[in-house]
Scaffold this motif. Structure first.
Motif, mmCIF file in Angstrom:
data_model
loop_
_atom_site.group_PDB
_atom_site.id
_atom_site.type_symbol
_atom_site.label_atom_id
_atom_site.label_comp_id
_atom_site.label_asym_id
_atom_site.label_seq_id
_atom_site.Cartn_x
_atom_site.Cartn_y
_atom_site.Cartn_z
ATOM 1 N N LEU A 50 0.803 -1.226 0.000
ATOM 2 C CA LEU A 50 0.000 0.000 0.000
ATOM 3 C C LEU A 50 0.833 1.272 0.000
ATOM 4 N N ASN A 51 2.158 1.122 0.061
ATOM 5 C CA ASN A 51 3.057 2.271 0.082
ATOM 6 C C ASN A 51 2.711 3.212 1.250
ATOM 7 N N LEU A 52 2.730 2.649 2.456
ATOM 8 C CA LEU A 52 2.391 3.423 3.651
ATOM 9 C C LEU A 52 3.514 4.387 4.022
ATOM 10 N N ASN A 53 3.136 5.568 4.523
ATOM 11 C CA ASN A 53 4.150 6.491 5.037
ATOM 12 C C ASN A 53 4.409 6.155 6.504
ATOM 13 N N ALA A 54 5.333 6.871 7.135
ATOM 14 C CA ALA A 54 5.745 6.554 8.514
ATOM 15 C C ALA A 54 4.582 6.692 9.505
ATOM 16 N N LYS A 55 3.791 7.737 9.361
ATOM 17 C CA LYS A 55 2.659 7.948 10.265
ATOM 18 C C LYS A 55 1.647 6.813 10.117
ATOM 19 N N GLN A 56 1.355 6.447 8.889
ATOM 20 C CA GLN A 56 0.412 5.352 8.641
ATOM 21 C C GLN A 56 0.945 4.042 9.215
ATOM 22 N N GLN A 57 2.251 3.824 9.078
ATOM 23 C CA GLN A 57 2.848 2.604 9.605
ATOM 24 C C GLN A 57 2.635 2.504 11.113
ATOM 25 N N GLU A 58 2.851 3.602 11.822
ATOM 26 C CA GLU A 58 2.675 3.600 13.276
ATOM 27 C C GLU A 58 1.227 3.296 13.657
ATOM 28 N N GLU A 59 0.292 3.932 12.949
ATOM 29 C CA GLU A 59 -1.119 3.714 13.257
ATOM 30 C C GLU A 59 -1.551 2.284 12.936
ATOM 31 N N VAL A 60 -1.089 1.761 11.818
ATOM 32 C CA VAL A 60 -1.426 0.384 11.436
ATOM 33 C C VAL A 60 -0.787 -0.589 12.421
ATOM 34 N N LYS A 61 0.417 -0.275 12.867
ATOM 35 C CA LYS A 61 1.092 -1.138 13.844
ATOM 36 C C LYS A 61 0.265 -1.231 15.134
ATOM 37 N N LYS A 62 -0.259 -0.102 15.598
ATOM 38 C CA LYS A 62 -1.106 -0.098 16.795
ATOM 39 C C LYS A 62 -2.371 -0.932 16.559
ATOM 40 N N LEU A 63 -2.962 -0.763 15.392
ATOM 41 C CA LEU A 63 -4.175 -1.495 15.056
ATOM 42 C C LEU A 63 -3.912 -3.003 15.009
ATOM 43 N N LEU A 64 -2.798 -3.399 14.425
ATOM 44 C CA LEU A 64 -2.443 -4.817 14.367
ATOM 45 C C LEU A 64 -2.210 -5.382 15.767
ATOM 46 N N ALA A 65 -1.609 -4.593 16.644
ATOM 47 C CA ALA A 65 -1.382 -5.043 18.026
ATOM 48 C C ALA A 65 -2.722 -5.237 18.743
ATOM 49 N N GLU A 66 -3.651 -4.308 18.529
ATOM 50 C CA GLU A 66 -4.985 -4.436 19.131
ATOM 51 C C GLU A 66 -5.675 -5.703 18.635
ATOM 52 N N GLN A 67 -5.613 -5.922 17.338
ATOM 53 C CA GLN A 67 -6.234 -7.112 16.749
ATOM 54 C C GLN A 67 -5.622 -8.377 17.329
ATOM 55 N N SER A 68 -4.331 -8.392 17.452
ATOM 56 C CA SER A 68 -3.634 -9.567 17.967
ATOM 57 C C SER A 68 -4.046 -9.865 19.403
ATOM 58 N N ALA A 69 -4.160 -8.819 20.216
ATOM 59 C CA ALA A 69 -4.571 -8.997 21.607
ATOM 60 C C ALA A 69 -5.992 -9.542 21.688
ATOM 61 N N LYS A 70 -6.879 -9.002 20.865
ATOM 62 C CA LYS A 70 -8.264 -9.476 20.870
ATOM 63 C C LYS A 70 -8.345 -10.916 20.366
ATOM 64 N N ALA A 71 -7.556 -11.260 19.371
ATOM 65 C CA ALA A 71 -7.545 -12.623 18.851
ATOM 66 C C ALA A 71 -7.023 -13.599 19.898
ATOM 67 N N LYS A 112 -9.906 2.668 7.227
ATOM 68 C CA LYS A 112 -10.372 3.692 6.293
ATOM 69 C C LYS A 112 -9.905 5.074 6.728
ATOM 70 N N SER A 113 -9.856 5.292 8.058
ATOM 71 C CA SER A 113 -9.410 6.598 8.553
ATOM 72 C C SER A 113 -7.887 6.751 8.444
ATOM 73 N N ILE A 114 -7.161 5.634 8.440
ATOM 74 C CA ILE A 114 -5.699 5.681 8.363
ATOM 75 C C ILE A 114 -5.223 5.817 6.915
ATOM 76 N N LEU A 115 -5.862 5.069 6.013
ATOM 77 C CA LEU A 115 -5.400 4.994 4.622
ATOM 78 C C LEU A 115 -6.031 6.077 3.755
ATOM 79 N N THR A 116 -5.366 6.355 2.647
ATOM 80 C CA THR A 116 -5.948 7.239 1.647
ATOM 81 C C THR A 116 -7.037 6.447 0.909
#
Length: 151
Positions: A50-71, A112-116
């Protein structure tokens, strides 16, 4: 004539070995990875796809961590039921399905809020492709399961 037969046997044996290895190439590799390593691998794939920028990477990283914890929490609850040898009732299954659907929708909204818009569209398309592949593999496993007893 012997050479032709030997060559044919060699080709058949090599092709069967190659097919066996293609079934689950990364299964052992994924099982050995920690959740953090899997998240990092997923983040790297999303970054390149998706060619994420640094800010997007940080936000997606947090989201992935949340998903992992819930899983992990969901898996722990499911394992506890297995240990107690209890079956979930139809009501409990419906409730869990509702929770999982709500989680999925919340994750989609966050992405959707993180990505273009272009990135989000590509992410949705990639997700649909993965879902189709998963369903195809499931069907293939069902077919293969039925074939095993027909000797």
């Amino acid at each position: 004539m012997k050479k032709v037969i030997m060559a044919a046997l060699l080709v058949v044996s090599l092709s069967s070995v190659a097919q066996q290895k293609r079934e689950r190439p990364n299964r052992d590799e994924m099982e050995k990875m920690t959740p953090e390593q899997r998240q990092e691998k997923h983040l790297n794939k999303l970054t390149t796809d998706l060619n994420l920028n640094a800010k997007q990477q940080e936000e997606v990283k947090k989201l992935l961590a949340e998903q992992s914890a819930k899983a992990a929490d969901f898996k722990a609850k499911r394992e506890a039921k297995k240990d107690e040898q209890l079956q979930a009732s139809a009501k409990e299954r419906k409730e869990m399905a509702k929770k999982m659907k709500a989680e999925k929708e919340a994750t989609d909204a966050k992405m959707k809020s993180i990505l273009t818009p272009e990135q989000y569209t590509k992410w949705e398309n990639d997700k649909d492709i993965r879902k189709e592949k998963m369903l195809e593999k499931r069907e293939e496993r069902k077919r293969n399961k039925g074939d095993k007893g027909d000797y």
